[in-house]
Motif scaffolding. Structure first.
Motif, PDB file in Angstrom:
ATOM      1  N   THR A   5       3.684  -4.453  -5.278  1.00 27.37           N
ATOM      2  CA  THR A   5       2.790  -3.696  -6.145  1.00 27.37           C
ATOM      3  C   THR A   5       1.905  -2.825  -5.283  1.00 27.37           C
ATOM      4  O   THR A   5       1.666  -3.118  -4.116  1.00 27.37           O
ATOM      5  CB  THR A   5       1.915  -4.632  -7.005  1.00 27.37           C
ATOM      6  OG1 THR A   5       1.139  -5.455  -6.131  1.00 27.37           O
ATOM      7  CG2 THR A   5       2.759  -5.501  -7.912  1.00 27.37           C
ATOM      8  N   SER A   6       1.395  -1.759  -5.880  1.00 24.91           N
ATOM      9  CA  SER A   6       0.524  -0.876  -5.111  1.00 24.91           C
ATOM     10  C   SER A   6      -0.867  -1.487  -5.028  1.00 24.91           C
ATOM     11  O   SER A   6      -1.260  -2.302  -5.855  1.00 24.91           O
ATOM     12  CB  SER A   6       0.461   0.506  -5.763  1.00 24.91           C
ATOM     13  OG  SER A   6      -0.152   0.424  -7.018  1.00 24.91           O
ATOM     14  N   ASP A   7      -1.623  -1.104  -4.018  1.00 29.53           N
ATOM     15  CA  ASP A   7      -2.989  -1.549  -3.816  1.00 29.53           C
ATOM     16  C   ASP A   7      -3.859  -0.309  -3.850  1.00 29.53           C
ATOM     17  O   ASP A   7      -3.645   0.626  -3.074  1.00 29.53           O
ATOM     18  CB  ASP A   7      -3.113  -2.263  -2.476  1.00 29.53           C
ATOM     19  CG  ASP A   7      -4.527  -2.724  -2.197  1.00 29.53           C
ATOM     20  OD1 ASP A   7      -5.276  -2.981  -3.152  1.00 29.53           O
ATOM     21  OD2 ASP A   7      -4.883  -2.831  -1.010  1.00 29.53           O
ATOM     22  N   ASP A   8      -4.821  -0.276  -4.777  1.00 31.20           N
ATOM     23  CA  ASP A   8      -5.698   0.885  -4.912  1.00 31.20           C
ATOM     24  C   ASP A   8      -7.125   0.511  -4.549  1.00 31.20           C
ATOM     25  O   ASP A   8      -7.624  -0.527  -4.964  1.00 31.20           O
ATOM     26  CB  ASP A   8      -5.690   1.421  -6.354  1.00 31.20           C
ATOM     27  CG  ASP A   8      -4.332   1.968  -6.775  1.00 31.20           C
ATOM     28  OD1 ASP A   8      -3.580   2.409  -5.902  1.00 31.20           O
ATOM     29  OD2 ASP A   8      -4.044   1.940  -7.979  1.00 31.20           O
ATOM     30  N   SER A  25      -4.383   4.692  -2.175  1.00 29.26           N
ATOM     31  CA  SER A  25      -3.314   3.832  -2.687  1.00 29.26           C
ATOM     32  C   SER A  25      -2.334   3.545  -1.567  1.00 29.26           C
ATOM     33  O   SER A  25      -1.998   4.423  -0.782  1.00 29.26           O
ATOM     34  CB  SER A  25      -2.555   4.527  -3.828  1.00 29.26           C
ATOM     35  OG  SER A  25      -3.414   4.821  -4.889  1.00 29.26           O
ATOM     36  N   THR A  26      -1.889   2.304  -1.513  1.00 32.30           N
ATOM     37  CA  THR A  26      -0.871   1.927  -0.547  1.00 32.30           C
ATOM     38  C   THR A  26       0.390   1.621  -1.331  1.00 32.30           C
ATOM     39  O   THR A  26       0.415   0.711  -2.156  1.00 32.30           O
ATOM     40  CB  THR A  26      -1.309   0.700   0.267  1.00 32.30           C
ATOM     41  OG1 THR A  26      -2.549   0.996   0.900  1.00 32.30           O
ATOM     42  CG2 THR A  26      -0.267   0.338   1.306  1.00 32.30           C
ATOM     43  N   GLU A  27       1.404   2.412  -1.085  1.00 31.88           N
ATOM     44  CA  GLU A  27       2.680   2.252  -1.770  1.00 31.88           C
ATOM     45  C   GLU A  27       3.790   2.277  -0.736  1.00 31.88           C
ATOM     46  O   GLU A  27       3.907   3.217   0.031  1.00 31.88           O
ATOM     47  CB  GLU A  27       2.887   3.371  -2.789  1.00 31.88           C
ATOM     48  CG  GLU A  27       1.825   3.397  -3.878  1.00 31.88           C
ATOM     49  CD  GLU A  27       1.952   4.586  -4.799  1.00 31.88           C
ATOM     50  OE1 GLU A  27       2.983   5.273  -4.755  1.00 31.88           O
ATOM     51  OE2 GLU A  27       1.004   4.826  -5.547  1.00 31.88           O
ATOM     52  N   VAL A  33      -3.832   9.479  -0.635  1.00 27.83           N
ATOM     53  CA  VAL A  33      -5.213   9.777  -1.011  1.00 27.83           C
ATOM     54  C   VAL A  33      -5.192  10.735  -2.188  1.00 27.83           C
ATOM     55  O   VAL A  33      -4.515  11.763  -2.145  1.00 27.83           O
ATOM     56  CB  VAL A  33      -5.984  10.410   0.170  1.00 27.83           C
ATOM     57  CG1 VAL A  33      -7.384  10.812  -0.241  1.00 27.83           C
ATOM     58  CG2 VAL A  33      -6.018   9.445   1.350  1.00 27.83           C
ATOM     59  N   THR A  34      -5.940  10.391  -3.250  1.00 25.50           N
ATOM     60  CA  THR A  34      -6.029  11.236  -4.441  1.00 25.50           C
ATOM     61  C   THR A  34      -7.489  11.434  -4.788  1.00 25.50           C
ATOM     62  O   THR A  34      -8.240  10.470  -4.916  1.00 25.50           O
ATOM     63  CB  THR A  34      -5.314  10.574  -5.639  1.00 25.50           C
ATOM     64  OG1 THR A  34      -3.977  10.266  -5.264  1.00 25.50           O
ATOM     65  CG2 THR A  34      -5.325  11.483  -6.849  1.00 25.50           C
ATOM     66  N   ASP A  35      -7.920  12.693  -4.924  1.00 24.93           N
ATOM     67  CA  ASP A  35      -9.285  13.016  -5.308  1.00 24.93           C
ATOM     68  C   ASP A  35      -9.321  13.426  -6.765  1.00 24.93           C
ATOM     69  O   ASP A  35      -8.485  14.224  -7.217  1.00 24.93           O
ATOM     70  CB  ASP A  35      -9.836  14.167  -4.448  1.00 24.93           C
ATOM     71  CG  ASP A  35      -9.966  13.775  -2.980  1.00 24.93           C
ATOM     72  OD1 ASP A  35     -10.215  12.589  -2.711  1.00 24.93           O
ATOM     73  OD2 ASP A  35      -9.835  14.656  -2.115  1.00 24.93           O
TER      74      ASP A  35
END
Length: 150
Positions: A5-8, A25-27, A33-35
């Motif tokens: 699962t992703s980690d946000d 997010s780590t996928e 990185v999302t702004d």
């Protein structure tokens, strides 16, 4: 084998135009990185230098911190008054609820952990403005940790 699962992780940052939300997010082993605007959905492009919003404030000088650890097994409630610096909720068994600021109770299943916190204390300090009420029923087992500046 469990599916990955992703980690946000989220952080509120500031630029020349004001504050915005940055999600890390780590996928599949890569960090993305999302702004976004503070609503968490509207795309945002930073303007100028990006800093932590509190970077220009002088840190508090050695604030005194009171800490509590409370465990509730079975029916009962733990209440943390407004003004805490941090609150952590860990559920070991059952499905206790949390109500924040008198709002609707939300169920947290066994294995859940949640933390609410602020970064800065002292004269210009921050605190959590709401009261937290954690309520267990028969079969519940949970712990609540909190810190408060004194």
């Amino acid at each position: 084998m469990a599916a990955a699962t992703s980690d946000d992780e989220y952080e509120i940052l500031c630029d020349d135009a004001g504050s915005f939300l940055r999600r890390y997010s780590t996928e599949d082993g890569a960090t993305v990185v999302t702004d976004t605007a503070l609503d968490g959905t509207t795309a945002y492009t930073p303007t100028g230098t990006v800093v932590r919003c509190d970077a220009q404030q002088t840190p508090a000088v050695n604030p005194q911190i009171d800490s509590t650890a409370q465990r509730q097994a079975g029916a009962g409630a733990v209440t943390i008054a407004a003004g805490a610096r941090s609150v952590t909720f860990m559920v070991f068994a059952g499905a206790p609820t949390v109500s924040i600021g008198g709002g609707a109770a939300v169920v947290f299943p066994a294995g859940s952990t949640a933390t609410w916190s602020v970064d800065r204390g002292g004269e210009a300090g921050e605190s959590l403005q709401d009261e937290f009420t954690f309520t267990g029923v028969v079969g519940s087992d949970f712990a609540v940790l909190s810190t408060r500046e004194i």
